[in-house]
Design a protein around this motif. Structure first.
Motif, PDB file in Angstrom:
ATOM      1  N   ASP A   1      19.837  82.713  13.971  1.00 18.24           N
ATOM      2  CA  ASP A   1      20.416  82.036  13.151  1.00 18.24           C
ATOM      3  C   ASP A   1      19.064  80.421  13.286  1.00 18.24           C
ATOM      4  OD1 ASP A   1      22.102  83.307  11.889  1.00 18.24           O
ATOM      5  OD2 ASP A   1      22.613  82.979  13.347  1.00 18.24           O
ATOM      6  N   ALA A   2      18.963  80.195  14.434  1.00 19.54           N
ATOM      7  CA  ALA A   2      18.481  79.060  15.084  1.00 19.54           C
ATOM      8  C   ALA A   2      17.743  78.842  16.273  1.00 19.54           C
ATOM      9  CB  ALA A   2      19.007  77.830  15.238  1.00 19.54           C
TER      10      ALA A   2
ATOM     11  N   ARG B   1      13.581  78.950   9.944  1.00 19.79           N
ATOM     12  CA  ARG B   1      15.331  78.771  10.456  1.00 19.79           C
ATOM     13  C   ARG B   1      14.946  77.644  11.154  1.00 19.79           C
ATOM     14  NH1 ARG B   1      16.046  83.465   9.455  1.00 19.79           N
ATOM     15  NH2 ARG B   1      16.063  85.219  10.183  1.00 19.79           N
TER      16      ARG B   1
END
Length: 226
Positions: A58-59, A88
């Motif tokens: 997600d990051a 991302r």
């Protein structure tokens, strides 16, 4: 499930970590001048061990410095490349803040001064205090000669110092030295960076891949008491 990847190359160590809904796994290697060669294989191994595809991240987070100039540039470049490829968000985390986080979480330190040897007779240094849920900044990260470092008044021996800068503590003024208690030579690690990144991401703090920048601190000075 939220998952974040973090990496750090700001010292002679090379580390990567994965945060998965509060669970953290990490890998560390002592790799002087081997960061470029080791970072990607370490990331691939970590993700394989966790059973997570890169596209599930997600990051991406990285230690943006201060630290070894070449190392933090490598970390920024690798993190930027992954974030670009996956589209991302990116989070740059202070290596000093990460050192303080480790001392607080694992050692129970209440008042932490992360200090790294900045060469040229100077220290990269900050000061953090334990809050209800996270560390609070007492003194912003900066670079300063040990003799010029001024610390806020506190209980003698109450400051825990972590990092390679402990080797320069004998150069502190007597006034500053009186506040120093426990010391430990320690390097920044991705496992602490990834936890800080998870908190920042939950708070809405992130940047685009284009904004991946090393933080050198060479033009900043600590001189005022707080």
């Amino acid at each position: 499930m939220t998952s974040l990847l973090a990496l750090d190359a700001s010292s002679s160590a090379c580390s990567v970590a994965l945060w998965m809904d509060g669970n953290v796994i990490s890998r560390v290697e002592h790799a002087p001048r081997g960061h470029t060669r080791r970072l990607m294989p370490m990331i691939d191994t970590l993700l394989d061990d966790a059973g997570i595809a890169r596209t599930s991240l997600d990051a991406i987070a990285y230690g943006h410095g201060p630290g070894a100039f070449t190392g933090i540039r490598i970390a920024a470049g690798v993190a930027q490349g992954i974030a670009y490829a996956l589209e991302r968000p990116l989070l740059g985390i202070s290596t000093l803040r990460a050192l303080a986080q480790g001392a607080w979480q694992r050692d129970g330190a209440e008042l932490v001064m992360p200090a790294l040897d900045a060469r040229l007779g100077e220290l990269y240094v900050g000061l953090y205090r334990a809050g209800p849920d996270q560390l609070e900044t007492v003194m912003p990260d900066a670079v300063v000669a040990p003799e010029a470092l001024e610390l806020p008044a506190c209980e003698p021996g109450s400051i825990t110092v972590v990092g390679s800068g402990v080797a320069l503590l004998d150069r502190l003024s007597p006034e500053a030295r009186q506040y120093v208690g426990t010391t430990q030579d320690r390097e920044p690690e991705a496992r602490d960076i990834v936890q800080l990144a998870a908190m920042d991401l939950a708070s809405g703090v992130s940047t685009s891949p284009q904004q991946a920048l090393p933080i050198y601190l060479r033009d900043q000075v600590v001189s005022s008491k707080r």
